[in-house]
Write a protein that holds these residues in place. Structure first.
Motif, PDB file in Angstrom:
ATOM      1  N   CYS A   1       0.832  -1.204   0.000  1.00 16.53           N
ATOM      2  CA  CYS A   1       0.000   0.000   0.000  1.00 16.53           C
ATOM      3  C   CYS A   1       0.863   1.248   0.000  1.00 16.53           C
ATOM      4  CB  CYS A   1      -0.938   0.013   1.213  1.00 16.53           C
ATOM      5  SG  CYS A   1      -0.084   0.056   2.800  1.00 16.53           S
ATOM      6  N   ARG A   2       0.250   2.332  -0.480  1.00 14.65           N
ATOM      7  CA  ARG A   2       0.797   3.681  -0.396  1.00 14.65           C
ATOM      8  C   ARG A   2      -0.312   4.608   0.089  1.00 14.65           C
ATOM      9  NH1 ARG A   2       4.304   4.191  -6.059  1.00 14.65           N
ATOM     10  NH2 ARG A   2       6.292   3.447  -5.190  1.00 14.65           N
ATOM     11  N   VAL A   3       0.068   5.712   0.732  1.00 16.39           N
ATOM     12  CA  VAL A   3      -0.909   6.635   1.296  1.00 16.39           C
ATOM     13  C   VAL A   3      -0.609   8.053   0.822  1.00 16.39           C
ATOM     14  CG1 VAL A   3      -1.826   7.646   3.427  1.00 16.39           C
ATOM     15  CG2 VAL A   3      -1.310   5.204   3.327  1.00 16.39           C
ATOM     16  N   SER A   4      -1.660   8.765   0.453  1.00 16.13           N
ATOM     17  CA  SER A   4      -1.571  10.186   0.123  1.00 16.13           C
ATOM     18  C   SER A   4      -2.551  10.957   1.003  1.00 16.13           C
ATOM     19  CB  SER A   4      -1.909  10.436  -1.350  1.00 16.13           C
ATOM     20  OG  SER A   4      -0.996   9.777  -2.197  1.00 16.13           O
ATOM     21  N   VAL A   5      -2.169  12.176   1.384  1.00 15.53           N
ATOM     22  CA  VAL A   5      -3.043  13.061   2.152  1.00 15.53           C
ATOM     23  C   VAL A   5      -3.091  14.408   1.444  1.00 15.53           C
ATOM     24  CG1 VAL A   5      -3.388  14.262   4.336  1.00 15.53           C
ATOM     25  CG2 VAL A   5      -2.550  11.911   4.332  1.00 15.53           C
ATOM     26  N   ASN A   6      -4.312  14.806   1.099  1.00 22.04           N
ATOM     27  CA  ASN A   6      -4.536  16.081   0.405  1.00 22.04           C
ATOM     28  C   ASN A   6      -3.681  16.188  -0.859  1.00 22.04           C
ATOM     29  OD1 ASN A   6      -6.360  16.926   2.440  1.00 22.04           O
ATOM     30  ND2 ASN A   6      -4.638  17.601   3.718  1.00 22.04           N
TER      31      ASN A   6
END
Length: 743
Positions: free
Chosen positions: A666-671
């Motif tokens: 998984c990878r995560v992005s915020v805004n």
């Protein structure tokens, strides 16, 4: 009784052949002629001027895979009788009846002891011929063409520990190795010989094609790094294309025998390859640290017979020593003749072993045997101040093979001198090991108060100590399963001025620890690791990794969740309101008040967009009111690919994002901003610097293996696979926290 014998070539062919025309046969691995035949073929048929030029430009290593010499009879070479008599001092014919094999089983026996010693002499001779005529000769030839020699030196009853010292790059395998002691055998040969790399053929799980997750591979290798591994070679990367290959493409090891083969066909066909840079840089950072400086191990365990791929460990140290912080490696007799196998300041060789542990030969009825040459070396070591512990009654020890005139008497006389040395202890049972170590003043580099599944490896570069820490098991599938650990650990340090840093192998960031206690011989700190999770701790001078904290006071204890440095200040962090007490290294005890903290929020509602990676690619777009594995979501039961989960959440301060269960990467992005790589074993992220007050968009990209899609795309081979729980399963929680300075 009249016994007759005959000899011939084994007629062994490479597995699953023929691969050549005319057909090829396995050469004699125990003679100069056999190895020279290989060299001559390469020189005359394969190494054209253009290829030679390319090899010198590319560098690298010539690789020999598994040594699988298979014959129903006795391994043989024409010069064996003469070599045996020259090396052992008596004719092979006198013991031939008890070493002969038919259908891989012995035919005759003398009395038990004479039979055991005769067979030991035979296999020691074969081992010497194999290591001299095969590995040493191949290594010298590889060097002549600008390459190193990398090989998997086991499979026969030969001294693989010695072979690991001969090879430029010894290699193990996660499929065949039964536990971490198999790696420790090869690591002992590598380190005492002063070589750098221990490689591993990794991830060849039987029946794991297209279902192997990176999490499984990471958990498999986690403990192996603590046992000395520092190079990972994935099994295996397939050709991008091949004539007539159906989707997803040709794979060398699947199907295998008409069914699911050996994992994994790594490469761009796998959806998880979209995240490969996160995984590969993690491995690269581990390898960098695990090759930096010099290795350290507490104990050298002497093996009279240097087999590996056996899973056989060391008395007390494997079962009881490892859970209490001890580290060990295995060495065999030939290694003690290496130039580096000398004692300095009471430590042995490059790994600076603190003690040499000797027990009976586990491969020959546990008998207390030792060569006269090895006994002399141990006496020399003890005289130079190296502690030696012998388990068993060594007063009546014997040489490993059939004794020649006066040989046992000479051995016992040397051992009598050895046992009289003040640095030597002879003990009756494995339970006596701790008392013997204590009486010799020997302590491990890593200590903790209660038995733990923590596995460690230390490297020393100048005044800096690097510790690899992993929560794993000595044996991958051992029961009960590993659980989370949370306890204090004391790490030995080279310099009394050292302070601790955590090096994050996922992000590449180094951060100075703010909570620890200094002890006379080390630094005590808290270690919290989930099953399979790893971290690196460095002990070095202030400012080593660019911090400007200097010699400011640090916390020695706190009841807050966390203490950290922020520039020149100490901050405490907590997920609940309250008054928190922190004790500093200068003796002060201070209190810090944390105000109201919002309650954790579970994120249920998501938009999911799935790129379906199948023979006919498709896109699925769904609205989810709850998270569930893809097989439980209509339309996704047999889908593999990349899913992007998007949600919005209100925040009024910093928080952690806990992803819960994710399959696979998984990878995560915020805004709209992609964050640092996620720890795939423990996917919890600190969103503190990234959340803004008010509405925030969180995006989680999840990539899967191809197994679920292949169940329906190729049911003849993969139809029997169980559906895997792909996707973001959760629960996903946003857990707010607050920070305040320690004043």
């Amino acid at each position: 009784m009249l016994l007759s014998y005959w000899q011939r070539g084994s007629g062994q062919r490479p597995e699953s052949g023929p691969h050549t025309a005319p057909e090829a046969y396995v050469v004699d691995h125990f003679s100069r002629a056999g190895t020279q035949a290989v060299i001559d073929y390469w020189e005359s048929e394969l190494l054209t001027p253009a290829i030679r030029k390319l090899l010198r430009r590319a560098g690298g290593a010539l690789f020999e895979d598994s040594i699988e010499i298979e014959t129903d009879a006795l391994p043989w070479t024409p010069d064996l009788p003469s070599e045996f008599e020259r090396r052992r001092g008596y004719p092979l014919a006198s013991i031939l009846p008890v070493v002969m094999l038919a259908n891989e089983d012995p035919v005759f026996a003398y009395d038990a002891a004479r039979t055991r010693h005769a067979r030991k002499d035979y296999w020691d001779t074969v081992s010497e011929l194999f290591n001299e005529h095969h590995f040493t000769a191949l290594r010298e030839w590889a060097h002549s063409i600008g390459l190193r020699l990398r090989a998997q030196p086991y499979g026969l009853q030969t001294d693989a520990i010695e072979a690991a010292a001969i090879l430029d790059v010894p290699e193990g395998e996660s499929l065949g190795f039964k536990n971490l002691d198999d790696y420790r055998c090869l690591a002992g040969g590598r380190d005492l010989a002063g070589r750098e790399v221990l490689s591993c053929e990794a991830g060849a799980y039987q029946g794991g094609a297209y279902t192997t997750t990176w999490k499984k591979l990471l958990r498999t290798l986690g403990g192996a790094y603590a046992a000395g591994l520092n190079q990972t070679v994935l099994h295996g990367f397939s050709y991008a294309d091949a004539p007539g290959a159906a989707w997803p493409g040709f794979a060398a090891f699947t199907p295998y025998g008409g069914t699911v083969g050996y994992a994994e066909s790594w490469g761009p066909r796998q959806p998880t390859w979209d995240h490969i840079t996160d995984i590969s840089t993690y491995f690269a950072r581990l390898h960098l640290v695990m090759r930096h400086g010099e290795p350290r191990a507490d104990v050298a365990v002497l093996r009279q017979t240097g087999y590996t791929k056996t899973g056989i460990g060391a008395s007390w140290f494997t079962a009881s020593g490892i859970p209490t912080g001890w580290t060990h490696q295995f060495v065999s007799g030939p290694l003690l003749d290496l130039p580096a196998a000398r004692v300095s300041d009471g430590r042995l060789g490059r790994p600076a072993y603190k003690v040499l542990f000797v027990e009976g030969d586990k491969f020959y009825s546990g008998e207390c045997t030792m060569t006269v040459g090895v006994a002399r070396r141990l006496l020399e070591y003890a005289g130079a101040g190296l502690p030696v512990i012998l388990l068993g009654d060594w007063r009546n020890a014997s040489v490993p093979g059939l004794p020649q005139d006066g040989e046992n008497e000479r051995l016992r006389a040397i051992l009598s001198d050895l046992l009289a040395r003040p640095t030597t202890r002879m003990i009756a049972t494995a339970a006596d090991v701790p008392a013997a170590l204590a009486s010799l003043g020997v302590h491990p580099d890593v200590r903790y108060a209660v038995p733990s599944t923590l596995l460690t490896m230390r490297r020393v570069a100048g005044d800096v100590d690097y510790y690899y820490l992993c929560n794993g098991k000595h044996q991958e599938n051992a029961k009960p399963p590993v659980t989370a650990i949370d306890h204090e650990v004391t790490l030995a340090r080279t310099s009394r001025d050292s302070v601790p840093y955590v090096l994050d192998p996922w992000t590449g960031r180094a951060s100075r620890l703010a909570r620890y206690a200094e002890e006379e011989d080390g630094i005590r700190l808290r270690v919290t690791l989930q099953p399979g999770q790893a971290r690196i701790v460095a002990l070095g001078r202030p400012g080593l990794f660019g911090d400007r904290t200097g010699r400011r006071a640090h916390a020695t204890s706190t009841n807050a969740d966390l203490v950290r440095y922020a520039a020149s200040r100490l901050l405490v962090r907590a997920a609940k309101a309250g008054v928190y007490t922190t004790t500093l290294s200068d003796g002060r005890t201070l209190t810090t008040e944390i105000g109201p903290v919002p309650a954790p929020v579970e994120l249920h509602t998501w938009h999911l967009r799935v790129e379906d990676r199948g023979p006919a690619p498709a896109v699925h777009s769904l609205r989810l009111d709850r998270l569930a594995p893809w097989p439980e979501i209509p339309g996704l039961a047999d889908v593999s690919g990349v899913g992007t989960y998007t949600t919005t959440v209100d925040a009024d301060g910093p928080a952690y994002l806990e992803l819960g269960e994710v399959s696979d990467t998984c990878r995560v992005s915020v805004n709209g901003r992609r964050l640092d790589p996620v720890d795939q074993i423990h996917p919890v992220l600190d969103l503190g610097p990234h959340l803004r007050r008010g509405s925030n968009t969180i995006q989680v990209e999840v990539a899967t293996p191809l197994g679920n899609r292949l169940r329906v795309a190729d049911p003849a081979v993969y139809g029997g696979l169980a559906r895997q729980p792909y996707g973001l399963v959760g629960p996903v929680r946003l857990v707010p926290y607050r920070e305040a300075p320690v004043r």
